[in-house]
Design an enzyme around this catalytic site. Sequence first.
Site, PDB file in Angstrom:
ATOM      1  NE  ARG A   1      -4.181  -6.036  11.534  1.00 26.47           N
ATOM      2  CZ  ARG A   1      -3.127  -5.599  10.916  1.00 26.47           C
ATOM      3  NH1 ARG A   1      -2.742  -6.770   9.764  1.00 26.47           N
ATOM      4  NH2 ARG A   1      -1.967  -4.760  10.723  1.00 26.47           N
TER       5      ARG A   1
ATOM      6  N   GLY B   1       0.221   7.701   8.677  1.00 28.33           N
ATOM      7  CA  GLY B   1       1.924   8.311   9.566  1.00 28.33           C
ATOM      8  C   GLY B   1       3.138   7.996   8.695  1.00 28.33           C
TER       9      GLY B   1
ATOM     10  NE  ARG C   1       4.988  -7.504   1.338  1.00 29.88           N
ATOM     11  CZ  ARG C   1       4.858  -6.875   1.836  1.00 29.88           C
ATOM     12  NH1 ARG C   1       3.592  -7.405   2.930  1.00 29.88           N
ATOM     13  NH2 ARG C   1       4.576  -5.292   2.474  1.00 29.88           N
ATOM     14  CE  LYS C   2      -0.846  -4.989   2.795  1.00 31.14           C
ATOM     15  NZ  LYS C   2      -1.049  -4.410   4.148  1.00 31.14           N
TER      16      LYS C   2
ATOM     17  CB  CYS D   1      -2.099   1.922   6.973  1.00 34.39           C
ATOM     18  SG  CYS D   1      -0.753   0.637   7.529  1.00 34.39           S
ATOM     19  N   GLY D   2      -4.141   4.575   6.144  1.00 36.75           N
ATOM     20  CA  GLY D   2      -4.603   5.814   6.401  1.00 36.75           C
ATOM     21  C   GLY D   2      -5.066   6.043   5.361  1.00 36.75           C
TER      22      GLY D   2
END
Length: 619
Positions: free
Chosen positions: A169, A541, A283-284, A546-547
């Site tokens: 990434r 998914g 965390r992110k 993420c989508g």
Amino acid sequence: MQKLNLQSAGLLKPCFAPGRPSHKSIHHQRQSCLRVSASASVTEKDAAVQNGVEFQIKDVFPPTEPKPVSPEVQAIIDEQGLDYETSGLKYLTNEARMRALDKKANKVEKLKNKKGGEAMWSEVHELGQLIREGKTTWQDLALDDIDLRLKWSGLFHRRKKTPGFFMMRLKVPNGELNSEQLRFLGESVGKYGEKGCLDITTRANIQLRGIPLEDAGPVFAGLQSVGLSSVQTGMDNVRNMTGSPIAGIDPHEFIDSRPLCKAIDNMITNHGKGNPELVNLPRKINIGISSTRDDFAHTHINDVGLYAAKDPETGKVGFNVELGGYFSIKRNARSIPGDTWLDVEEVAPYCKAILEVFRDYGQRVADRQKTRLMWLVEDMGAQKFRETVSSYIGYELKPGKHVTYDDEWKRRDVLGVHPQRQEGLYWVGACVPVGRMTSADMDDLAHVADTYGDGTLRLTVEQDVIFPNVPEANLEAMQKEPLFQRFQINPGNLSRGLVSCTGAQFCGVAIIETKNRAMAIVEKLEQQLDIPEAVRIHWTGCPNSCGQAQVGDIGLMGGPAKLDGKAVEGVRLFRGGIIGENPTLATEFEKGVPCEERILLPKLRELLIQHHGAKLKPG
């Protein structure tokens, strides 16, 4: 082909939008964080005067010395047998160190205590060399290094789906790439066959697929040689900076988001070389900059959203701050007002301070689902949070501005051919089906950018591409390029809004296959229906989303289902997501729907007929 002079076209300076005419008085507000007032509109005269303003945007910050280790922390380090110098504890405060070292801290904290992920910035080269020399194999390497710590270098091992191969990434601030970078990215995966492909992500970023560890070091170094980077792109780091895909060329923008996105990225990553001060967040974090009323960056689902507006009192462009938006398995939260107003020059220092506050005060508890920024903001409250960030910046931040619009603004579709604010120039947006590309596609994109535009390309959070700065004289020939038979400039009303995560083809977390299924179903729906408006269908998914199923007009999220008494791939269905001004997250209305086409296709067809005006085609 007509050549483009960027200086004379005014593309190197920030710009401000002329005001839109007001036809009716409607006050829009996102909770208490409001928008730009019609009374503060920029006139044509104002725009001409302000067009040449060059903001001093700081992106170089002096390094910070680590805090001395307290006796209490040292005692725990000794007790646990940790090496402080190689641990991830060095740049934490003693209070944060205590939280990270607590016996109840989550397993990722314990992993970082043993060895910080930043170690992989050098080890990615060393490990690859050992494999190339036949002195080891990837299977023999430490599991935590391979499956977790390499993510600090942007390398994600897909053990379940493609063992021994990695997804890489990148950092592509504001989604902007040039033709040299496009060609390099294509070359990086071209030799890996079907495994070697590229995806545009929902953060206007690029992910390379199919890279073996022995080749990762050269790719890692090659990225930096062309002005890109993959450091700090995974785990507890800041994700790709998103802004407007038409920044600098948009007739209606408040400010060009590109310099700000790049300045923040430079601050976070030390200009792509890696910044050990900001690699151990709890965390992110996602940061997005909205420089237009369209909110192309989806600030409402970012941990930190900076929403451009004009100060009603001074007319000066600045940003209202929104905090805490995120999706996860256990919670989906829309951002809340951060009650903070930033001048343009404050943006990068503010982001640095907010990351430091999150690093030093954020929870590191056993349940990592409760360690995102929203939990800290809610615990402190917006005012206390602003005061704490102010203490890190060194002065008191201004509270948020009460701002309104007196007209409605519909989020624009950037696909197709559109005139830029620079006379005689156009941007051309093309649909990349679910963001999937090959090495050959990258060469074709670079060719088109060089031949007809200025050699650059923009990525969008909808997983599409934009070619900016195309002279009008080049448009006709450009649209005849074979590339646009695959990546259509004027796709169907479902294809143009189709978004999908990676899915089970490559992702071990995904419950269902998404990309190929999404394309196949949309193709059949467009064959069967006349659809009068663009409809955004988002596939994801798994519940990590993420989508971004919750932002779609229609969202599909992988989940369990049964068919004829047997477990099959299924989806949960969402409807009603709104993006742009006054956004709304979609609502789940059905779950356990089998993905089998004979069941899912008619269900989606009926949704389009009932809610989006679609009609069956004759025959």
